[in-house]
Write a protein that holds these residues in place. Structure first.
Motif, PDB file in Angstrom:
ATOM      1  N   UNK A 492     -14.614  33.427  23.647  1.00 54.01           N
ATOM      2  CA  UNK A 492     -14.162  34.036  25.057  1.00 54.01           C
ATOM      3  C   UNK A 492     -13.078  32.308  24.715  1.00 54.01           C
ATOM      4  N   UNK A 493     -13.062  31.913  23.449  1.00 51.69           N
ATOM      5  CA  UNK A 493     -12.062  31.091  23.395  1.00 51.69           C
ATOM      6  C   UNK A 493     -10.894  31.562  22.537  1.00 51.69           C
ATOM      7  N   UNK A 494      -9.983  32.553  23.031  1.00 49.68           N
ATOM      8  CA  UNK A 494      -9.178  33.156  22.126  1.00 49.68           C
ATOM      9  C   UNK A 494      -7.649  33.130  21.036  1.00 49.68           C
ATOM     10  N   UNK A 495      -7.112  31.364  21.471  1.00 53.12           N
ATOM     11  CA  UNK A 495      -5.857  30.982  20.936  1.00 53.12           C
ATOM     12  C   UNK A 495      -7.000  29.956  19.546  1.00 53.12           C
ATOM     13  N   UNK A 496      -5.914  29.524  19.028  1.00 54.33           N
ATOM     14  CA  UNK A 496      -6.085  28.413  17.418  1.00 54.33           C
ATOM     15  C   UNK A 496      -5.903  27.226  18.728  1.00 54.33           C
ATOM     16  N   UNK A 497      -7.260  26.277  17.892  1.00 49.35           N
ATOM     17  CA  UNK A 497      -6.539  24.553  18.999  1.00 49.35           C
ATOM     18  C   UNK A 497      -7.181  24.520  19.755  1.00 49.35           C
ATOM     19  N   UNK A 498      -7.498  23.747  20.572  1.00 45.11           N
ATOM     20  CA  UNK A 498      -7.731  22.635  21.657  1.00 45.11           C
ATOM     21  C   UNK A 498      -6.592  22.970  22.462  1.00 45.11           C
ATOM     22  N   UNK A 499      -5.147  22.460  22.615  1.00 50.14           N
ATOM     23  CA  UNK A 499      -4.400  22.266  23.399  1.00 50.14           C
ATOM     24  C   UNK A 499      -4.115  24.016  23.831  1.00 50.14           C
ATOM     25  N   UNK A 500      -4.210  24.859  22.708  1.00 50.67           N
ATOM     26  CA  UNK A 500      -3.649  25.960  23.325  1.00 50.67           C
ATOM     27  C   UNK A 500      -4.107  26.821  23.738  1.00 50.67           C
ATOM     28  N   UNK A 501      -5.362  26.798  23.632  1.00 50.01           N
ATOM     29  CA  UNK A 501      -7.133  27.133  24.735  1.00 50.01           C
ATOM     30  C   UNK A 501      -6.322  26.866  25.942  1.00 50.01           C
TER      31      UNK A 501
END
Length: 514
Positions: A492-501
């Motif tokens: 479900x986490x579709x972006x790269x990196x904690x802050x982007x998600x």
């Protein structure tokens, strides 16, 4: 084994993506469209920004640069999508489905089952749907088509108008000096016919959402202060001038994971529940950012148009719209008159509203009062049992994952729960349905699905206040997509990196592939 046949009723955007994804899984889609063209029903302009109103794997052409593309650009884009993926050969235009009937299982068997369709799987042995279809142009005798699964993509905002209830002798029949239309009838007219209809007329538009605002502007531009258009509305709403309050994109306030940490969500953990309470001042601040911007930019206090409820209630009910450019300038010059009333009825010369002794005289009344999409769902079933299942009553929409009714097997409904982008939402649901058809996962028990539906309904109506029947997925859209991703086995986490998600808004391109 012979491929399963899937009937898809409707060739709007939901029907097209349903066709594309079922086809990709090796099924035989048959799309029935009552109109003579694909694309569904469109208004003058798109109300959703281009970047989130797009297919995940088919971006807009570079020639379209407008944030809100026009009618013809949207239709061209949709047609290009259908051509690119070879969908047209699976679509039967001018073909209306009169009714659908489930065969191979009695009502008693269905009622006694604890699993959807007896197994929790998409297809049942010897169980089929029989469709009665007719040529929409010739109305020749109906023909029958038998399929293994049905996907209803009939749309929520078309075909069956929502007509307000009136006191005895106070309905449209009492209006002798002019005409009464629903916006559905007006939008079906060609440009010249519609222009001639409103020209030099005293027009009353009932409603204050997207269609009503556009209709009022058309009338104001055509007639000016000489024949002002009266907009009759029940409640003021936070209709916005643009999607960048104080220069901040609205998506950064309401369409990222951080924004969803500020609210309570169905099935959340105790930690998330506690976090939503702790962060509630930020939730209040976000709403105030929008409210102060809209109030000052449009000068709403001057017109008595400041809503008595908060912005969060409107966005959680999908009740916000973009105010047409120069709308309030037309109010200032007298071309548009805003009139609030909780109830009205017709009289010989026009409309009477509660608390006033003189009627609002009119030549034409246009009811921009919405549609009864739930009636469309009910009417297509021959089974009285299934029709009762699709009687929503006080519920929002009684569907598991907003797609599946626990008591109606081998059938999915796409496009009935609103979201920030209905195309985006329909595509995710169609992916989910296609994976389900392909056997990627099974459905839980009927009882578990009904419990999940109750959780979602309670959560969705929590922030919508008096507009709970319009509760939508706008403020829990990512959380909802997370559930679909988990079912399908996607991360479900579709972006790269904690802050982007956490902070970057999610959009269609994030779900282009597993």
């Amino acid at each position: 084994m012979e491929p399963k046949k899937v009937a898809i009723i409707g060739a709007g955007v939901s029907g097209l993506v349903a066709c594309k994804f079922t086809l990709s899984k090796g099924f035989i889609p048959i799309v029935f469209e009552a109109r003579g063209a694909i694309g569904g029903v469109w208004t003058e302009t798109l109300q959703t920004p281009r970047e989130i109103y797009q297919f995940s794997d088919f971006p807009w052409p570079k020639s379209v640069t407008e944030e809100f593309p026009k009618y013809n650009q949207v239709l061209d884009y949709i047609k290009s999508y259908a051509d690119h993926f070879g969908l047209m050969k699976h679509i039967r235009l001018n073909t209306r489905v009169l009714s659908i009937d489930y065969e191979g299982c009695s009502d008693e068997e269905l009622e006694g089952s604890t699993l959807w369709g007896g197994s929790g799987e998409a297809f049942g042995e010897r169980r089929k749907w029989r469709l009665n279809v007719v040529d929409a142009q010739t109305n020749d005798p109906p023909q029958e088509t038998v399929v293994d699964f049905v996907i209803l993509c009939v749309g929520r905002f078309s075909d069956i108008p929502n007509i307000p209830e009136f006191p005895p002798n106070g309905g449209p029949e009492a209006f002798k000096s002019g005409k009464v239309l629903h916006s559905l009838q007006y939008s079906a007219m060609d440009f010249d016919t519609a222009s001639n209809l409103i020209k030099d007329k005293q027009v009353i538009v009932v409603g204050l959402h997207k269609t009503a605002l556009d209709l009022a502007m058309e009338c104001a531009n055509a007639n000016g202060p000489k024949n002002p258009c009266t907009v009759l509305y029940r409640n003021a709403h936070w209709n916005i001038p643009d999607r960048h309050p104080w220069g901040i994109p609205l998506s950064f306030l309401y369409m990222n994971r951080f924004a969803e940490l500020l609210i309570h969500k169905p099935g959340e953990s105790f930690l998330l529940y506690l976090l939503a309470i702790i962060l509630s001042p930020i939730r209040w601040l976000f709403a105030k950012i929008v409210e102060t911007y809209v109030t000052r930019k449009l000068g709403m206090a001057k017109y008595g148009m400041v809503p008595t409820h908060g912005f969060l209630q409107d966005i959680s009910s999908c009740l916000i719209a973009i105010v047409p450019e120069k709308f309030y300038e037309k109010v200032d010059e007298g071309s548009i008159i805003l009139k609030k009333s909780q109830s009205f009825w017709f009289c010989e010369d026009g409309i009477m509203i509660k608390g006033e002794t003189k009627p609002i005289r009119s030549d034409l009344v246009i009811l921009a009062t919405g549609f009864r999409g739930d009636q469309k769902l009910k009417q297509i079933f021959t089974s009285a049992t299934f029709r009762d299942c699709m009687t929503f009553k006080d519920s929002v929409i009684p569907l598991y994952r907003h797609c599946i009714h626990p008591r109606i097997p081998q059938l999915a409904v796409i496009g009935f729960t609103e979201s920030p982008s209905n195309l985006f939402a329909s595509e995710m649901r169609c992916r989910w349905v296609a994976e389900f058809l392909d056997g990627t996962f099974k459905l839980p028990s009927i009882k578990e699905m009904e419990k999940d539906i109750a959780k979602w309904e309670k959560s969705m109506t929590r922030y919508s206040g008096p507009f709970s029947k319009r509760a939508c997925l706008a403020i829990v859209n990512i959380w909802y997509n997370d559930q679909l991703c988990k079912d399908m086995g996607w991360n479900p986490m579709r972006k790269k990196g904690f802050f982007a998600n956490l902070f970057v808004p999610y959009g269609p391109s994030d779900y282009a592939s597993p």
